[in-house]
Enzyme design. Structure first.
Site, PDB file in Angstrom:
ATOM      1  N   HIS A  33      62.978 -51.834  72.999  1.00 27.67           N
ATOM      2  CA  HIS A  33      63.712 -50.937  73.907  1.00 27.67           C
ATOM      3  C   HIS A  33      62.828 -50.621  75.111  1.00 27.67           C
ATOM      4  O   HIS A  33      61.680 -50.202  74.934  1.00 27.67           O
ATOM      5  CB  HIS A  33      64.103 -49.659  73.173  1.00 27.67           C
ATOM      6  CG  HIS A  33      65.011 -49.930  72.006  1.00 27.67           C
ATOM      7  ND1 HIS A  33      66.381 -49.785  72.088  1.00 27.67           N
ATOM      8  CD2 HIS A  33      64.765 -50.377  70.754  1.00 27.67           C
ATOM      9  CE1 HIS A  33      66.925 -50.112  70.923  1.00 27.67           C
ATOM     10  NE2 HIS A  33      65.960 -50.484  70.091  1.00 27.67           N
ATOM     11  N   ARG A  88      63.782 -41.372  86.826  1.00 24.16           N
ATOM     12  CA  ARG A  88      64.736 -40.719  87.727  1.00 24.16           C
ATOM     13  C   ARG A  88      65.096 -41.528  88.965  1.00 24.16           C
ATOM     14  O   ARG A  88      66.062 -41.222  89.640  1.00 24.16           O
ATOM     15  CB  ARG A  88      64.174 -39.355  88.154  1.00 24.16           C
ATOM     16  CG  ARG A  88      63.690 -38.517  86.977  1.00 24.16           C
ATOM     17  CD  ARG A  88      63.269 -37.125  87.386  1.00 24.16           C
ATOM     18  NE  ARG A  88      64.423 -36.294  87.679  1.00 24.16           N
ATOM     19  CZ  ARG A  88      65.084 -35.578  86.764  1.00 24.16           C
ATOM     20  NH1 ARG A  88      64.711 -35.591  85.516  1.00 24.16           N
ATOM     21  NH2 ARG A  88      66.128 -34.855  87.114  1.00 24.16           N
ATOM     22  N   HIS A 226      72.791 -53.296  66.650  1.00 20.28           N
ATOM     23  CA  HIS A 226      71.943 -52.829  65.554  1.00 20.28           C
ATOM     24  C   HIS A 226      72.851 -52.618  64.344  1.00 20.28           C
ATOM     25  O   HIS A 226      73.926 -52.016  64.471  1.00 20.28           O
ATOM     26  CB  HIS A 226      71.325 -51.469  65.859  1.00 20.28           C
ATOM     27  CG  HIS A 226      70.194 -51.468  66.843  1.00 20.28           C
ATOM     28  ND1 HIS A 226      70.288 -51.966  68.104  1.00 20.28           N
ATOM     29  CD2 HIS A 226      68.925 -50.981  66.723  1.00 20.28           C
ATOM     30  CE1 HIS A 226      69.125 -51.790  68.735  1.00 20.28           C
ATOM     31  NE2 HIS A 226      68.281 -51.191  67.918  1.00 20.28           N
ATOM     32  N   GLU A 229      70.221 -51.001  59.191  1.00 23.16           N
ATOM     33  CA  GLU A 229      68.907 -50.339  59.265  1.00 23.16           C
ATOM     34  C   GLU A 229      69.014 -49.021  58.489  1.00 23.16           C
ATOM     35  O   GLU A 229      68.530 -48.908  57.375  1.00 23.16           O
ATOM     36  CB  GLU A 229      68.520 -50.102  60.735  1.00 23.16           C
ATOM     37  CG  GLU A 229      67.205 -49.358  60.909  1.00 23.16           C
ATOM     38  CD  GLU A 229      67.000 -48.863  62.346  1.00 23.16           C
ATOM     39  OE1 GLU A 229      67.966 -48.785  63.112  1.00 23.16           O
ATOM     40  OE2 GLU A 229      65.844 -48.532  62.678  1.00 23.16           O
ATOM     41  N   ASP A 307      60.287 -53.192  68.409  1.00 25.36           N
ATOM     42  CA  ASP A 307      61.254 -52.095  68.553  1.00 25.36           C
ATOM     43  C   ASP A 307      60.843 -51.072  69.621  1.00 25.36           C
ATOM     44  O   ASP A 307      61.363 -51.111  70.731  1.00 25.36           O
ATOM     45  CB  ASP A 307      61.489 -51.422  67.184  1.00 25.36           C
ATOM     46  CG  ASP A 307      62.890 -50.841  67.038  1.00 25.36           C
ATOM     47  OD1 ASP A 307      63.708 -51.025  67.960  1.00 25.36           O
ATOM     48  OD2 ASP A 307      63.168 -50.207  65.991  1.00 25.36           O
TER      49      ASP A 307
END
Ligand SMILES: [Zn+2]
Length: 368
Positions: A33, A88, A226, A229, A307
């Site tokens: 991610h 941002r 996903h 899990e 991950d």
């Protein structure tokens, strides 16, 4: 070319020659991610940029590193939200993507598919950030990383599954899926190759999201949800049947259903396995009890991934090292798993061919 970022400790019983060999092996990573790949020093830089250092628990890098070390799920979520809130502007995204490229170079990761959750940045958090800002930042970082480090990145845009169920009856709201779909389709010209479903599986089954995944696949995106899990086989079945999954993020709990294992093997649906993440998030109590070697012996296509590496105090090299120290994997098997990741990636055909050729050249010269 190396990044100056903090390196997680390798297993103490790892043979140093094997450690060097793992580092030198050309690698691809399919499950990581973007928001969870940020190192503490980058977070500090973002906080300074926005005059928000007071929002961090400390302005001292060593302290921040200690804060990053995984404790439990609520702490993990706290860090994740802190990171998200400091992203941002387009320049912020360019900065973290470029830092990700430096980390790739340091680990010899030639290709990465990074999951990004645009809905969080443009809709959930009121930051004034638009989709165009996000795409511009991702693209600027990607171009700079390619130029500076020679690495390739592609994006998977994922739906945050939990915010899609609203109210006391947890009624399904198609809004987050539809918005994420629109973003992913607009992102195809900027390297978006996959459509995902992330977040906590409990109370958020795959089936209601079928409408968005059907449209994403028709538009040429990979379906990479996903599943399997935090929930067991039923979640993986749903990902296969309702979402037509091309790969499964995690999927390790398919282990609990022999019929499902057969289907995954026969249809050649790869699993994106994240060993350390599974231990930190208590999918399994200990690495020794992880089903990785069993799934591998069953003939499933497995890939090795990290991950949210800094949050789990790991990186991709360490994940390969754990296979050696915990399960006795040798060079030939580690190279086979590494090749899987290139093979089942969503890289465009010409790029995939080039990456595979590079890997095969290395494997022929390397000491397998
Ligand atoms: Zn994940």
């Amino acid at each position: 070319m190396a990044s100056n970022s903090f390196q997680p400790a390798l297993p103490p019983n790892l043979d140093p020659d094997l450690a060097a060999w793992i580092q030198a092996m050309p690698k691809a990573e399919l499950h990581i991610h973007l928001e969870g790949s940020i190192q503490p020093e980058t977070l500090l830089e973002l906080a300074r940029r926005h005059g928000r250092v007071h929002e961090l628990p400390s302005d001292d890098l060593a302290e921040l590193r200690r804060w990053f070390v995984f404790r439990d799920f609520p702490h993990f979520v706290e860090i994740y939200l802190t990171i998200s809130n400091l992203l941002r502007t387009p320049e912020d995204f360019a900065l973290i993507v470029h830092a990700c490229g430096a980390d790739m170079a340091a680990q010899n990761i030639r290709y990465r598919e990074l999951t990004v959750t645009p809905f969080t940045h443009t809709d959930l958090q009121q930051k004034g950030l638009t989709l165009d800002d996000l795409l511009e930042g991702l693209e600027a970082g990607r171009v700079q990383a390619r130029r500076d480090f020679g690495v390739e990145m592609r994006w998977i845009f994922d739906i945050p599954r939990n915010v899609s169920f609203q109210g006391p009856e947890q009624r399904y709201d198609p809004g987050p899926a539809e918005r994420t779909l629109a973003y992913a389709l607009a992102g195809r010209d900027y390297g978006v190759i996959g459509f995902g479903l992330g977040g906590y599986e409990v109370g958020a089954p795959p089936e209601p999201f079928a409408h968005a995944f059907r449209a994403a696949k028709e538009a040429g995106l990979l379906s990479v949800p996903h599943a399997g899990e935090t929930l067991g086989p039923e979640s993986v079945w749903g990902a296969l049947d309702a979402l037509q999954a091309d790969r499964i993020g995690h999927g390790v709990r398919a282990m609990e259903d022999p019929a499902l294992l057969t289907v995954l093997r026969d249809r050649a649906i790869p699993l994106e396995v994240n060993l350390t993440s599974n231990i930190c998030l208590h999918v399994y109590p200990r690495l020794a009890g992880h089903p990785f070697p069993h799934l591998d012996r069953m003939g499933l296509i497995l890939t090795v991934n990290s991950d949210d590496p800094p949050l789990f105090n790991t990186d991709l090299c360490r994940e390969y090292a754990l296979l050696a120290t915990e399960f006795g994997y040798g060079r030939a098997d580690l190279a086979r798993l590494a090749r899987n990741a290139f093979q089942v990636s969503g890289a465009p055909p010409a790029l995939k061919e080039r990456l595979l050729a590079e890997f095969d050249r290395w494997a022929q010269q390397g000491e397998l």
